[in-house]
Design an enzyme around this catalytic site. Structure first.
Site, short mmCIF file in Angstrom:
data_model
loop_
_atom_site.label_atom_id
_atom_site.label_comp_id
_atom_site.label_asym_id
_atom_site.label_seq_id
_atom_site.Cartn_x
_atom_site.Cartn_y
_atom_site.Cartn_z
CE LYS A 5 -3.94 -2.37 0.96
NZ LYS A 5 -3.67 -3.81 1.09
C1 LIG Z 1 -4.27 -4.91 0.67
C2 LIG Z 1 -3.50 -6.16 0.62
C3 LIG Z 1 -3.80 -7.17 -0.30
C4 LIG Z 1 -5.00 -7.08 -1.22
O1 LIG Z 1 -4.82 -6.11 -2.22
P1 LIG Z 1 -6.08 -5.57 -3.04
O2 LIG Z 1 -5.57 -4.45 -3.86
O3 LIG Z 1 -7.07 -5.12 -2.00
O4 LIG Z 1 -6.59 -6.70 -3.84
C5 LIG Z 1 -2.97 -8.27 -0.34
N1 LIG Z 1 -1.91 -8.40 0.49
C6 LIG Z 1 -1.60 -7.46 1.39
C7 LIG Z 1 -0.44 -7.67 2.29
C8 LIG Z 1 -2.36 -6.29 1.48
O5 LIG Z 1 -2.04 -5.35 2.37
#
Ligand SMILES: *Cc1c(COP(=O)(O)O)cnc(C)c1O
Length: 469
Positions: free
Chosen positions: A117
């Site tokens: 993120k």
């Molecule tokens: C947010 C997240 C996901 C999922 O990603 P999306 O974009 O919501 O599909 C997978 N792994 C981790 C570690 C995350 O923080």
């Protein structure tokens, strides 16, 4: 700023809200008709002068510039992109790890909160700050988190003068490290709320707040969840950079993506639309496998969210799937609205055959339950001496299983550091992964968090309290 002559227009997936330029799309979050903003035209990749050795920031600029042009001048954006990626803890920003046999991990966990993120939110925080400062406006950002968005948003927005941030996380459903990364940050513009509900409840409350015009105007609401187009945009970059590094962008690369809200894998699909040579795009789910079941049956069928070892994927209603449905439908906003409201009321909806055909042609999918996740973590440790986090393990397991025989390189997106999920890593390998030095004191810091019922009124009370403090 309205729509400038040079910029791309953004349009809502529900077809009613007005088209906007990039800056307004950034600040609006959810469209007023409940839809998500998408680019009306997808630009062609222009990688002139770039190659396998180019810096991540240079690639990022080339990929994203057409999306933001008209809303920000090029020099400002260039500086912003350079600053964004200077906070990462690895010179490659998103290093590729070669596992042999054409299999690679793309390590997206080198940012301040150890999850992918950060790659987008570090940029989105700067974009918001720039735009609000130029307008002389203030906003409240309301964010729902299944664990990782919250801390990444807090790191991106803490102490910014024109933003208040309220983060809703499902009480007791995030890991200890995830919670502490949110609740131990001391900044006057941040409020953490532990909600008595699951992640889908948190996400629904954010959408409900956006659906209320009086709340929108009282708070100048903004969103940094992946309903915000800028998040998806910034994630396109690492698909392109991986292709450049592995093949010079000359032949297809496949990607497997641990998926929750469908924002990350959707960025891979946009990269493909822009012309990035792409083989398979594999959607990997944990036991909360609504997407995997959809690919098998053509129907979306809700089930209760079950806690798993990969909590950031414990989602049943993947927001960004709406963006794909809109494209699959041939951009029929009304039809998309109907499908989603039927899904809300009935808990189940069968999609038209041509939409299903469109989606199946673009994506493969698979699932891994907790037992398989642990087995993959153990295997990766014994075969390669590598510790991986449970989300990455879901991606790797499904990649091995779904990989075609094209011989294309397969990149598994490694979405978090193992140090973020030490209990699962320990359970699988017997090893307790250490936090990096910059987070070493996490467990001795004081936590600040408010508890709230899962209803809009209680959440609004929390938002007002932050505004008045
Ligand atoms: C947010 C997240 C996901 C999922 O990603 P999306 O974009 O919501 O599909 C997978 N792994 C981790 C570690 C995350 O923080």
């Amino acid at each position: 700023m309205g729509i400038e002559d040079v910029g791309i227009e953004y349009v809502s997936t529900r077809g009613i809200a007005p088209a906007l330029g990039f800056a307004d799309t950034l600040l609006t979050g959810l469209a007023t008709d409940g839809g998500l903003y998408c680019p009306a035209d997808v630009p062609e990749l222009n990688l002139d002068g770039l190659g396998p050795e180019s810096s991540y920031a240079d690639i990022a600029l080339a990929v994203m510039w057409p999306y933001v042009e008209g809303s920000i001048d090029k020099q400002t954006f260039t500086t912003m992109v350079e600053e964004t990626y200077s906070v990462f803890h690895h010179p490659d920003i998103v290093p590729l790890v070669d596992l042999g046999d054409g299999l690679h991990l793309l390590d997206l966990s080198q940012g301040p909160t150890l999850a992918f993120k950060d790659v987008a939110l570090q940029l989105v925080g700067r974009l918001l700050d720039y735009e609000l400062t130029s307008r002389g406006e203030r906003v409240t950002v309301l964010a729902a988190t299944s664990g990782d968005t919250g801390s990444a948003a807090i790191e991106a927005l803490k102490n910014r003068k024109n933003v208040n941030l309220v983060v809703l996380h499902p009480h007791g459903r995030v890991s200890d490290v995830q919670r502490r990364q949110m609740t131990t940050v001391v900044a006057p513009n941040i409020r953490n709320v532990a909600l008595d509900g699951n992640f889908d409840d948190c996400q629904d409350l954010v959408k409900a707040a956006f659906a209320d015009p009086s709340l929108r105007s009282e708070f100048g609401l903004a969103a940094v969840n992946s309903i915000n187009w800028a998040r998806v945009m910034a994630q396109i970059v690492y698909y392109v950079s991986s292709s450049l590094r592995l093949t010079g962008g000359t032949s297809p690369v496949s990607f497997a993506v641990p998926t929750g809200n469908f924002g990350n894998v959707l960025a891979g699909w946009y990269a493909k639309r822009m012309g990035n040579p792409t083989g398979q795009l594999i959607v990997a789910s944990n036991r909360n496998d609504i997407l995997t079941r959809f690919f098998a049956t053509g129907s979306l069928t809700a089930q209760n969210v079950a806690p798993s070892l990969s909590p950031s994927m414990d989602i049943q209603v993947s927001s960004n799937f709406e963006r794909l449905l809109w494209e699959a439908s041939g951009r029929q906003g009304e039809a998309v609205s109907k499908v989603l409201s039927d899904f809300r009321t009935e808990g189940e909806v069968a999609l038209e055959a041509d939409w299903v055909g469109f989606i199946r042609a673009e994506f493969a999918s698979g699932r891994a339950d907790d037992e398989e996740t642990l087995a993959e973590m153990e295997r990766t440790h014994s075969e390669y001496g590598l510790l991986i986090d449970p989300h990455t393990a879901v991606g790797l397991k499904v990649a091995r299983e779904q990989r075609d025989d094209s011989g294309n390189p397969m990149v598994v997106l490694s979405t978090a550091s193992p140090a973020k999920f030490p209990d699962a890593v320990k359970q699988a390998t017997g090893i307790h992964p250490e936090l990096p030095p910059f987070l070493a004191e996490l467990h001795s810091r004081i936590e600040r968090v408010e508890r709230s019922a899962a209803d809009l009124e209680s959440v609004v009370t929390q938002m007002r309290a932050l505004n008045q403090s």
